[in-house]
Design an enzyme around this catalytic site. Structure first.
Site, PDB file in Angstrom:
ATOM      1  N   ALA A  74       7.237  -2.985   3.544  1.00  0.00           N
ATOM      2  CA  ALA A  74       8.643  -3.195   4.773  1.00  0.00           C
ATOM      3  C   ALA A  74       8.334  -4.470   4.852  1.00  0.00           C
ATOM      4  O   ALA A  74       9.374  -4.594   5.091  1.00  0.00           O
ATOM      5  CB  ALA A  74       8.963  -2.084   6.262  1.00  0.00           C
ATOM      6  N   THR A  75       7.540  -5.024   5.058  1.00  0.00           N
ATOM      7  CA  THR A  75       7.619  -6.748   5.837  1.00  0.00           C
ATOM      8  C   THR A  75       7.553  -6.923   4.505  1.00  0.00           C
ATOM      9  O   THR A  75       9.003  -8.072   4.967  1.00  0.00           O
ATOM     10  CB  THR A  75       5.677  -6.673   6.342  1.00  0.00           C
ATOM     11  N   ASN A 154      10.090   0.268  17.181  1.00  0.00           N
ATOM     12  CA  ASN A 154       8.798   0.792  16.403  1.00  0.00           C
ATOM     13  C   ASN A 154       8.334   0.580  18.042  1.00  0.00           C
ATOM     14  O   ASN A 154       7.126   2.583  18.078  1.00  0.00           O
ATOM     15  CB  ASN A 154       7.990   0.162  16.144  1.00  0.00           C
ATOM     16  N   GLN A 182      11.084   2.581  10.615  1.00  0.00           N
ATOM     17  CA  GLN A 182      10.611   3.731  11.725  1.00  0.00           C
ATOM     18  C   GLN A 182      11.661   5.138  11.106  1.00  0.00           C
ATOM     19  O   GLN A 182      11.618   5.857  11.806  1.00  0.00           O
ATOM     20  CB  GLN A 182      10.604   2.812  13.244  1.00  0.00           C
ATOM     21  N   SER A 203       7.055   3.579   2.477  1.00  0.00           N
ATOM     22  CA  SER A 203       6.314   4.665   2.077  1.00  0.00           C
ATOM     23  C   SER A 203       5.346   5.389   2.957  1.00  0.00           C
ATOM     24  O   SER A 203       5.708   6.697   3.504  1.00  0.00           O
ATOM     25  CB  SER A 203       5.487   4.969   1.069  1.00  0.00           C
ATOM     26  N   HIS A 204       4.354   4.334   3.902  1.00  0.00           N
ATOM     27  CA  HIS A 204       3.572   4.913   5.035  1.00  0.00           C
ATOM     28  C   HIS A 204       4.325   5.342   6.306  1.00  0.00           C
ATOM     29  O   HIS A 204       3.396   6.320   6.706  1.00  0.00           O
ATOM     30  CB  HIS A 204       2.395   3.637   4.968  1.00  0.00           C
ATOM     31  N   THR A 243       3.797  -6.256 -11.214  1.00  0.00           N
ATOM     32  CA  THR A 243       3.616  -5.219 -11.501  1.00  0.00           C
ATOM     33  C   THR A 243       3.314  -3.469 -10.528  1.00  0.00           C
ATOM     34  O   THR A 243       2.874  -3.481  -9.275  1.00  0.00           O
ATOM     35  CB  THR A 243       1.860  -5.008 -12.295  1.00  0.00           C
ATOM     36  N   CYS A 330       0.744  -4.280  15.012  1.00  0.00           N
ATOM     37  CA  CYS A 330       1.014  -5.559  14.344  1.00  0.00           C
ATOM     38  C   CYS A 330       0.407  -6.035  15.485  1.00  0.00           C
ATOM     39  O   CYS A 330      -0.013  -7.964  15.184  1.00  0.00           O
ATOM     40  CB  CYS A 330       1.916  -5.238  13.877  1.00  0.00           C
TER      41      CYS A 330
END
Length: 406
Positions: A74-75, A154, A182, A203-204, A243, A330
Site C-alpha cells: 500500500a505504501t 489505522n 485498513q 495483501s498483508h 517482475t 510505522c
C-alpha cells in the site's frame, strides 16, 4: 515459548491464512515461471495464476480486473497514486487535498509533492476523527486535481463518509483517491459505487502475504492515468514496471477470495469480541476513554486511553504475552505522541496513554478474557506506582497544576 502469544495487532499486519499459504507454495518451486515469459509453459502458468488472482481481487471490490495494478504494498500504491496523478495532471492544476490523520505513506508523499511545487491542503478532523464535508468543499479550487482521504484510520478504525466525499469530488470534477488499506477485506468496499477513482490496499492487512499490494485505477468515466514512478519493462499497463511476485500475488488473490466469502461472518464475530474487550476494560478501569467515533468505525478495532498511565510502560507489563501497539507500527519507533490522536484533540498525556487493540480472524474469546485481565492488572500496577494517580485519587485537579520544566 510457554503460553501462546495473544495477537491483537492486526492493523499492523495479519497472520497469513494457511489457505493462502497453501495456494502460494507451488509457485515457489513446481511452477517457477515469470508471468512476463510468454514463450513457454512455465511462463503461461505464472501468467494464468496472476490473471486468476487479479480476478479474485477485482471481485472482492467489484471492479474490472484490468483496473488492478499490482505493487509491492500500500505504501507504493499511495506513492504511485499521489505522485503519479500530480505529474500526469500538472497542466490541469497542482493542488491536492488530504487530511491530517492520513497514514504517513500519504502524508510523506504529499510532502514530496510540495517540494516539487505542488500545493497541499491538510484538512483537520473533529474529536470523532471525521473530516468536515463543508471544509472539504470549501478547500476545492480550480487548481485542485486530487482529494486523498483514507477509508478507515489505522489507529482508531474511524471510517470517513466516503460516499458523500465522492459526491463532492464528482460535483467539482476532481479525482478522488483513497488509502483503503485498513478497510479492504474487512468491510464491504466498492470504489465505483462510492465515487473513488484510485484506491490503495495491500495483501498483508487481509490475511495474505507481505510484500504485495494493489492500486485500483478507474478505466472509464473518467479514465484515470498515472505517471509511472518505476521504469523498466512497462509491466502492469505501463504504470508499474518490475517482475511480478507470482507467489505473493497468488496468496493475495486467495486471501481476497476468502475475505469475500467470510467477511460478514468475521465482522459480526469480531465486533462482539471487540465490544466485550472495550466494555470490560472501561468497567474495570476508571478514567479510561475510547478514542474516535464509536458509531463510524471498523468492527475489529478499539483505541483506548488510560489516564495517568504511560502506554509504552503499560505494554511492558504484558508484552511477553500480548501483542498490540500504542500507535501506528510505522511510527512506533518514535516517542512522539500519536499525531492521529493529537489531531482528535487529545493532550499529549492522554495520547501517550493510549493502546490500540485490533482483533483478527484468529482471535478467540479466551484471548479477550485474558487480555482484559492482564491489561487491567497492568494499568492498576502502573497507577499504584504513579504519584500523579495518587494526587488524582486525593482530589487534586491535575489539569490545573502548572508544571515547571527543570
Amino acid at each position: 515459548m510457554g503460553q501462546r502469544l495473544i495477537y491483537l495487532d492486526n492493523n499492523a499486519t495479519t497472520p497469513t491464512d494457511p489457505r493462502a499459504v497453501e495456494a502460494m507454495i507451488p509457485y515457489f518451486y513446481e511452477n517457477p515461471g515469470n508471468a512476463a515469459s510468454r514463450n513457454h509453459p512455465a511462463g503461461w502458468a505464472a501468467e494464468g495464476a496472476v490473471d486468476t488472482a487479479r480476478e479474485q481481487i477485482a471481485d472482492l471490490i467489484n471492479v474490472d480486473p484490468r483496473e488492478i495494478i499490482f505493487t509491492s504494498g500500500a505504501t507504493e500504491s499511495d506513492n504511485l497514486a499521489i505522485k503519479g496523478v500530480f505529474e500526469m495532471y500538472a497542466r490541469k492544476g497542482n493542488h491536492i487535498i488530504t487530511a491530517t490523520t492520513e497514514h504517513k505513506a500519504v502524508l510523506d508523499a504529499c510532502k514530496k509533492v510540495e517540494k516539487k511545487g505542488g500545493e497541499v491542503t491538510y484538512l483537520e478532523v473533529d474529536s470523532e476523527g471525521l473530516i468536515s464535508l463543508e471544509a472539504l468543499e470549501a478547500a476545492i479550487t480550480d487548481k485542485t486535481i486530487l482529494v486523498s482521504i483514507m477509508w478507515a484510520n489505522n489507529e482508531t478504525g474511524v471510517i470517513q463518509p466516503m460516499k458523500e466525499i465522492g459526491e463532492i469530488c464528482a460535483r467539482h470534477g476532481v479525482l478522488f483517491m483513497s488509502d483503503a488499506t485498513q478497510a479492504v477485506g474487512k468491510i464491504p468496499v466498492d470504489p465505483k459505487e462510492t465515487g473513488v477513482h484510485l484506491m490503495a490496499f495491500t495483501s498483508h492487512k487481509m490475511y495474505g502475504p507481505k510484500g504485495v499490494g494493489a492500486l485500483f485505477v478507474n478505466r472509464k468515466n473518467p479514465r484515470v492515468k498515472v505517471t509511472s514512478q518505476m521504469d523498466g519493462g512497462g509491466h502492469e499497463r505501463g504504470m508499474r514496471s518490475g517482475t511480478l511476485n507470482v507467489p505473493g500475488i497468488v496468496g493475495f488473490g486467495k486471501a481476497a477470495e476468502i475475505a469475500k466469502a467470510e467477511m460478514h461472518e468475521d465482522a459480526a464475530r469480531l465486533s462482539k469480541l471487540r465490544d466485550k474487550l472495550q466494555n470490560g476494560l472501561l468497567e474495570l478501569l476508571e478514567e479510561s476513554y475510547v478514542n474516535g467515533s464509536q458509531e463510524h468505525r471498523m468492527p475489529h478495532v478499539t483505541n483506548i486511553s488510560f489516564k495517568h498511565v504511560e502506554g509504552e510502560g503499560l505494554m511492558m507489563t504484558f508484552n511477553q504475552n500480548i501483542a498490540l501497539s500504542s500507535g501506528s507500527a510505522c511510527t512506533s519507533a518514535s516517542l512522539e505522541p500519536s499525531y492521529v490522536l493529537v489531531a482528535l484533540g487529545l493532550g499529549d498525556d492522554l495520547a501517550h496513554s493510549s493502546l490500540r487493540f485490533s482483533l483478527g480472524r484468529f482471535t478467540t474469546e479466551e484471548d479477550i478474557d485474558a487480555t482484559i485481565k492482564q491489561v487491567a492488572d497492568g494499568v492498576n500496577h502502573m497507577r499504584e506506582l504513579s504519584p500523579i494517580w495518587e494526587m488524582y485519587k486525593e482530589g487534586v485537579d491535575i489539569d490545573a497544576i502548572e508544571w515547571t520544566e527543570h
